[in-house]
Write an enzyme that holds these catalytic residues in place. Structure first.
Site, PDB file in Angstrom:
ATOM      1  N   HIS A  35       0.818  -1.221   0.000  1.00  0.00           N
ATOM      2  CA  HIS A  35       0.000   0.000   0.000  1.00  0.00           C
ATOM      3  C   HIS A  35       0.852   1.271   0.000  1.00  0.00           C
ATOM      4  O   HIS A  35       0.696   2.110  -0.901  1.00  0.00           O
ATOM      5  CB  HIS A  35      -0.990  -0.025   1.169  1.00  0.00           C
ATOM      6  CG  HIS A  35      -1.735   1.263   1.345  1.00  0.00           C
ATOM      7  ND1 HIS A  35      -2.588   1.777   0.386  1.00  0.00           N
ATOM      8  CD2 HIS A  35      -1.733   2.158   2.368  1.00  0.00           C
ATOM      9  CE1 HIS A  35      -3.084   2.938   0.818  1.00  0.00           C
ATOM     10  NE2 HIS A  35      -2.580   3.181   2.007  1.00  0.00           N
ATOM     11  N   HIS A  59       3.522   7.237   5.158  1.00  0.00           N
ATOM     12  CA  HIS A  59       2.310   7.954   5.587  1.00  0.00           C
ATOM     13  C   HIS A  59       1.518   7.246   6.689  1.00  0.00           C
ATOM     14  O   HIS A  59       0.788   7.892   7.427  1.00  0.00           O
ATOM     15  CB  HIS A  59       1.405   8.286   4.390  1.00  0.00           C
ATOM     16  CG  HIS A  59       0.585   7.133   3.887  1.00  0.00           C
ATOM     17  ND1 HIS A  59       1.062   6.216   2.973  1.00  0.00           N
ATOM     18  CD2 HIS A  59      -0.688   6.745   4.169  1.00  0.00           C
ATOM     19  CE1 HIS A  59       0.119   5.331   2.717  1.00  0.00           C
ATOM     20  NE2 HIS A  59      -0.958   5.621   3.422  1.00  0.00           N
ATOM     21  N   GLU A  63       0.704   6.557  12.444  1.00  0.00           N
ATOM     22  CA  GLU A  63      -0.664   6.175  12.795  1.00  0.00           C
ATOM     23  C   GLU A  63      -0.747   4.728  13.283  1.00  0.00           C
ATOM     24  O   GLU A  63      -1.511   4.415  14.190  1.00  0.00           O
ATOM     25  CB  GLU A  63      -1.541   6.356  11.547  1.00  0.00           C
ATOM     26  CG  GLU A  63      -2.993   6.108  11.744  1.00  0.00           C
ATOM     27  CD  GLU A  63      -3.777   6.394  10.461  1.00  0.00           C
ATOM     28  OE1 GLU A  63      -4.526   5.501  10.038  1.00  0.00           O
ATOM     29  OE2 GLU A  63      -3.643   7.497   9.896  1.00  0.00           O
ATOM     30  N   ASP A  64       0.047   3.851  12.679  1.00  0.00           N
ATOM     31  CA  ASP A  64      -0.130   2.406  12.900  1.00  0.00           C
ATOM     32  C   ASP A  64       0.984   1.714  13.681  1.00  0.00           C
ATOM     33  O   ASP A  64       0.847   0.548  14.026  1.00  0.00           O
ATOM     34  CB  ASP A  64      -0.262   1.681  11.542  1.00  0.00           C
ATOM     35  CG  ASP A  64      -1.560   2.035  10.829  1.00  0.00           C
ATOM     36  OD1 ASP A  64      -2.477   2.559  11.498  1.00  0.00           O
ATOM     37  OD2 ASP A  64      -1.657   1.797   9.620  1.00  0.00           O
ATOM     38  N   ASP A 128      -3.375   8.252  -1.364  1.00  0.00           N
ATOM     39  CA  ASP A 128      -3.751   7.199  -0.412  1.00  0.00           C
ATOM     40  C   ASP A 128      -5.168   6.712  -0.705  1.00  0.00           C
ATOM     41  O   ASP A 128      -5.433   5.503  -0.814  1.00  0.00           O
ATOM     42  CB  ASP A 128      -3.637   7.776   1.006  1.00  0.00           C
ATOM     43  CG  ASP A 128      -4.071   6.818   2.105  1.00  0.00           C
ATOM     44  OD1 ASP A 128      -4.015   5.590   1.906  1.00  0.00           O
ATOM     45  OD2 ASP A 128      -4.453   7.318   3.186  1.00  0.00           O
TER      46      ASP A 128
END
Length: 196
Positions: A35, A59, A63-64, A128
């Site tokens: 991704h 990106h 966040e993850d 994205d």
């Protein structure tokens, strides 16, 4: 101009691959790293700015990935403040308190942030979402309407969110390749939504 290899892009790819090791996409068992690579390739259709391509590769990291694995400070030390700010600009707030906020709250927060983000963040967000939408079309081709059950929100909510992003990108960036491609991708997925 398509994605070009540079030592910095190579380093960002290595960091993203390490940070997303063991993760897979929602719609199939594809390793997650596919991704961010796709997002970087798409964003390179819209800009030749190396920092934007690097931020596209990274990106989802803040966040993850837990800060103990790779933090904003690590990113700044390795790639600079500008890249880190772009990644922050396209990251959802998932760590407010201890519990992840509900889907709709997170998405509304993301949209509010996008309204004030830099043009570079808008390009990354567009790339994205274009990849996510294209992946949804491919998953629908394999699974039919069962594809919608893979997500944390139903078709109406998903289309609301992607449509709102397209509206913001079009409003902020005007008629450009990124806004046109995002709108096209949203429209294509809208045709797949169950009727009635």
């Amino acid at each position: 101009m398509p994605l070009t290899w540079t030592p910095t892009v190579d380093r960002a790819l290595a960091v993203a691959a390490r940070c997303h090791a063991g993760q897979t996409r929602k719609d199939d068992p594809t390793p997650y790293i596919a991704h961010p690579v796709a997002v970087a390739m798409i964003v390179s259709d819209f800009t030749t700015d190396e920092d934007v391509v690097v931020a596209a590769l990274l990106h989802d990291v803040l966040e993850d990935v837990p800060p103990s694995v790779y933090s904003a400070a690590d990113m700044t030390a390795e790639f600079g403040e500008r890249v880190t700010e772009m990644v922050r600009g396209v990251s959802e707030e998932k760590t407010a308190g201890q519990q992840t906020p509900p889907w709709r709250v997170r998405k509304e927060g993301y949209l509010a942030q996008l309204a004030d983000d830099s043009p570079e963040c808008l390009l990354i967000s567009a790339a994205d979402k274009i990849h996510n939408l294209r992946s949804m079309v491919a998953a629908h081709g394999r699974l039919g309407d069962e594809m919608w059950g893979l997500f944390n929100a139903g078709p109406d909510e998903k289309l609301w969110f992607y449509g709102a992003i397209a509206d913001t990108v079009c409003q902020r960036l005007g008629d450009c390749a990124a806004s046109r491609e995002l709108r096209r991708a949203v429209d294509e997925v809208a045709t797949l939504a169950p009727k009635g």
